[in-house]
Design a protein around this motif. Structure first.
Motif, mmCIF file in Angstrom:
data_model
loop_
_atom_site.group_PDB
_atom_site.id
_atom_site.type_symbol
_atom_site.label_atom_id
_atom_site.label_comp_id
_atom_site.label_asym_id
_atom_site.label_seq_id
_atom_site.Cartn_x
_atom_site.Cartn_y
_atom_site.Cartn_z
ATOM 1 N N UNK A 238 0.811 -1.123 -0.092
ATOM 2 C CA UNK A 238 -0.072 0.081 0.235
ATOM 3 C C UNK A 238 0.811 1.039 -0.083
ATOM 4 N N UNK A 239 0.508 2.179 -0.782
ATOM 5 C CA UNK A 239 1.289 3.643 -0.956
ATOM 6 C C UNK A 239 0.303 4.702 -0.213
ATOM 7 N N UNK A 240 0.810 5.315 1.007
ATOM 8 C CA UNK A 240 0.005 6.163 1.466
ATOM 9 C C UNK A 240 0.665 7.404 1.859
ATOM 10 N N UNK A 241 1.322 7.901 0.693
ATOM 11 C CA UNK A 241 2.136 8.944 0.802
ATOM 12 C C UNK A 241 1.140 10.318 0.376
ATOM 13 N N UNK A 242 0.243 10.229 -0.294
ATOM 14 C CA UNK A 242 -0.747 11.450 -0.872
ATOM 15 C C UNK A 242 -1.567 11.940 0.387
ATOM 16 N N UNK A 243 -1.809 13.013 0.470
ATOM 17 C CA UNK A 243 -2.714 13.885 1.242
ATOM 18 C C UNK A 243 -4.106 14.234 0.522
ATOM 19 N N UNK A 244 -4.389 13.467 -0.535
ATOM 20 C CA UNK A 244 -5.771 13.787 -1.212
ATOM 21 C C UNK A 244 -6.188 12.546 -1.997
ATOM 22 N N UNK B 198 -0.136 17.395 -6.409
ATOM 23 C CA UNK B 198 1.179 16.839 -6.597
ATOM 24 C C UNK B 198 1.098 15.130 -7.189
ATOM 25 N N UNK B 199 2.211 15.156 -7.963
ATOM 26 C CA UNK B 199 2.447 13.896 -8.497
ATOM 27 C C UNK B 199 3.358 13.273 -7.874
ATOM 28 N N UNK B 200 3.544 11.783 -7.491
ATOM 29 C CA UNK B 200 4.515 11.194 -6.786
ATOM 30 C C UNK B 200 4.922 10.157 -7.184
ATOM 31 N N UNK B 201 6.498 9.726 -7.426
ATOM 32 C CA UNK B 201 7.092 8.725 -7.831
ATOM 33 C C UNK B 201 7.740 7.922 -6.863
ATOM 34 N N UNK B 202 7.328 6.576 -6.700
ATOM 35 C CA UNK B 202 7.598 5.729 -5.350
ATOM 36 C C UNK B 202 8.094 4.431 -6.103
ATOM 37 N N UNK B 203 9.057 4.065 -5.429
ATOM 38 C CA UNK B 203 9.594 2.554 -5.616
ATOM 39 C C UNK B 203 8.758 1.679 -4.685
ATOM 40 N N UNK B 204 8.708 0.339 -5.249
ATOM 41 C CA UNK B 204 8.309 -0.681 -4.708
ATOM 42 C C UNK B 204 9.000 -2.200 -4.908
ATOM 43 N N UNK B 205 8.837 -3.118 -4.110
ATOM 44 C CA UNK B 205 9.557 -4.365 -4.171
ATOM 45 C C UNK B 205 8.566 -5.422 -3.410
ATOM 46 N N UNK B 206 7.983 -6.346 -4.313
ATOM 47 C CA UNK B 206 7.055 -7.017 -4.050
ATOM 48 C C UNK B 206 7.484 -8.574 -4.545
ATOM 49 N N UNK B 207 6.986 -9.668 -3.835
ATOM 50 C CA UNK B 207 7.283 -10.857 -4.514
ATOM 51 C C UNK B 207 5.990 -11.574 -4.384
ATOM 52 N N UNK B 208 5.727 -12.179 -5.522
ATOM 53 C CA UNK B 208 4.365 -12.810 -5.370
ATOM 54 C C UNK B 208 4.081 -13.940 -4.537
ATOM 55 N N UNK B 209 3.077 -14.039 -3.560
ATOM 56 C CA UNK B 209 2.823 -15.164 -2.820
ATOM 57 C C UNK B 209 2.642 -16.535 -3.473
ATOM 58 N N UNK B 210 3.036 -17.561 -2.940
ATOM 59 C CA UNK B 210 2.788 -18.786 -3.098
ATOM 60 C C UNK B 210 1.689 -19.361 -2.925
ATOM 61 N N UNK B 211 1.139 -20.385 -3.766
ATOM 62 C CA UNK B 211 -0.329 -20.853 -3.435
ATOM 63 C C UNK B 211 -0.164 -21.360 -2.026
ATOM 64 N N UNK B 212 -1.237 -21.090 -1.215
ATOM 65 C CA UNK B 212 -1.260 -21.495 0.090
ATOM 66 C C UNK B 212 -2.402 -22.696 0.281
#
Length: 522
Positions: free
Chosen positions: A194-200, A222-236
């Motif tokens: 989740x990205x929660x850096x905006x105020x609107x 404003x417009x924000x550029x933000x980095x993310x790093x995710x790994x897809x979950x394995x089937x559980x």
């Protein structure tokens, strides 16, 4: 008994005089040149308070109207004579058959057959001129197989935009009015980040073409550029309630207390009392909103773009990912350098607020749409020349305009039309799609060249580039969106979910669209 006054008697006499005079100037057998002159002489003899030039102009107009009616009357008489001759010929053919009752039956059969042929001929004659209009309205059978695959529920307000990453791992991004953007696993439907850096309100989300970076536009100007790093979950397994989000982090999905969903439902009703809410659907959606709140959250942007004086409604990456363009309600679009965060160009010219912006996938071209009923094409291919072309073809707000892989632009509008344009000939569209509801942010499939139209009336329709309707996404058995559909986005890399839609029912939906091979070749 009431007695007429002097004024009423005079008015009645004047009315009778005008009536008798109007009857006296009926059409005669005089020539077309003599008749208007005779009418003009008779009318000019009457008293009138109108100026002579105005009166003469009116007489000329009335004369033209009369000639038009006369032509229609003569055409009608000619058609009547043709119909009578056809009836006589049919009757003559029927009388040549011997036998009393048999002849009558044959006469009736032949007349019916000939009449049906005449009717079919008339239909064929008028079909060519009306097929383009009628095909947009008639309910054609679905030419594509559409199936709902996955629902992505977790936002606490309506969704404005969604997009799919262009690099591995493939994830879905959503932008919501709840001031957050979320990344989802396409296969499992779980929130990864989740990205929660905006105020609107977050109005747009787009992913970098080669790196794990996201660009979001917001109502906080404003417009924000933000980095993310995710790994897809394995089937559980079904019994396991935890999902792997990052290599060093595990998230536990708590059980949902029933009272939380009830509270959220009543708070939503107080905000929009006019909407009809299905409590069972809303309780389920609100209850599942607690799960993604535990996923990793990014609150600081790596780059913040601050140059607009109004809401930033959309943003997109230029080819190569070194520059971005933003569109705002301040009637301007800005071009920024990503590395330095500096404003490179300000694109002005629209008369009203901008609604959307889009970049070409392979060339340095930008298209911006606006509430001024136009959209503009900006060309940055030559660094020394920045040309702009204005497209004028809609009668209401242009909600979005997007590029296709070729040299086409597709625009959607609140005037309930979608138009396909050729960049080499911008005077008129090459295809027009007419719908029964306003069209929001559209998207075009790169491989199949199919246009997905999200509507205000909760429908999503599919058309090809020639304007032929292919399908409507299903909304039966509690499937589909329950409120306005705001955006659509194609995903060419995933065969399971190749179309995504989002709307004001706080959810995104993944669809599987299967187009027959024969239709794709066409």
């Amino acid at each position: 008994m009431p007695v007429e006054s002097g004024n009423s008697v005079a008015a009645r006499q004047a009315k009778q005089k005008r009536k008798s005079h109007s009857l006296s100037i009926r059409r005669t057998n005089s020539t077309e040149q003599e008749r208007p002159a005779g009418h003009r002489d008779m009318l000019e003899g009457q008293d009138s308070r109108l100026p002579m030039p105005l009166r003469s102009n009116l007489l000329d107009l009335f004369g033209q109207i009369e000639r038009e009616f006369e032509n229609l009357y003569l055409e009608n008489l000619e058609l009547r004579r043709e119909i009578e001759s056809l009836n006589e010929r049919l009757a003559g053919e029927g009388q040549t058959v011997d036998g009393g009752d048999l002849g009558k039956g044959a006469l009736k059969t032949k007349a019916s057959h000939s009449t049906s042929q005449l009717s079919q001929k008339l239909k064929t004659t008028y079909k060519a001129s009306t097929s383009k209009i009628v095909s947009s309205f008639k309910a054609t059978t679905s030419r594509a197989v559409c199936q709902l695959v996955k629902e992505y529920v977790g936002h606490r307000d309506g969704l404005w935009d969604l997009s799919v990453t262009r690099t591995q791992p493939l994830v879905l991004g959503t932008a919501s009015a709840d001031h957050c953007a979320m990344l989802w696993s396409i296969e499992t439907g779980k929130c990864l980040l989740k990205y929660a850096g905006h105020a609107g309100s977050v109005n747009s989300i787009k992913f970098h073409p080669t790196e794990q970076m996201a660009l979001t536009a917001s109502g906080d100007q404003t417009a924000h550029i933000w980095r993310y790093m995710v790994q897809l979950p394995l089937p559980q397994p079904l019994a396991d309630t935890s999902v792997s989000v990052l290599p060093h982090l595990r998230v536990r999905v708590p059980r949902r207390p029933p009272y939380i969903s009830v509270c959220f439902s009543f708070s939503y009703l107080s905000a929009s009392q006019d909407d009809d809410v299905d409590f069972s659907d809303k309780d389920e959606a609100e209850g599942e909103a607690d799960g993604p709140s535990e996923c990793p959250t990014v609150r600081v942007a790596s780059t913040t773009l601050k140059s607009h004086q109004g809401v930033v409604i959309a943003a997109d990456w230029l080819v190569g990912g070194k520059q971005v363009v933003t569109a705002s309600w301040d009637r301007a679009a800005n071009l920024y350098d990503v590395e330095t965060s500096e404003l490179v160009h300000t694109l002005t010219g629209h008369d009203q607020e901008l609604t959307h912006c889009c970049t070409h996938p392979t060339q340095r071209l930008v298209v911006t749409s606006s509430r001024d009923t136009t959209f503009r094409l900006w060309d940055f291919r030559d660094p020394s020349i920045h040309s702009v072309n204005v497209f004028q073809g809609h009668t209401d707000t242009v909600t979005s305009a997007v590029f296709t892989v070729g040299d086409n632009v597709v625009s959607g509008s609140d005037d309930r039309t979608v138009k396909v344009w050729d960049l080499k000939n911008m005077r008129s569209p090459i295809a027009t799609i007419r719908t029964d509801s306003a069209v929001n942010r559209i998207s075009v499939s790169a491989n199949q060249r199919i246009i997905a139209l999200p509507h205000d009336n909760r429908q999503v329709r599919l058309f090809d580039m020639t304007g032929v309707r292919l399908a409507r996404l299903p909304r039966s058995n509690r499937q589909g969106h329950r409120r306005m559909v705001c955006c659509s986005s194609w995903n060419e890399e995933n065969q399971t979910c190749n179309l995504f839609t989002c709307g004001f029912d706080r959810q995104a939906i993944g669809w599987n669209i299967n187009i027959p091979a024969l239709l794709q070749e066409k």
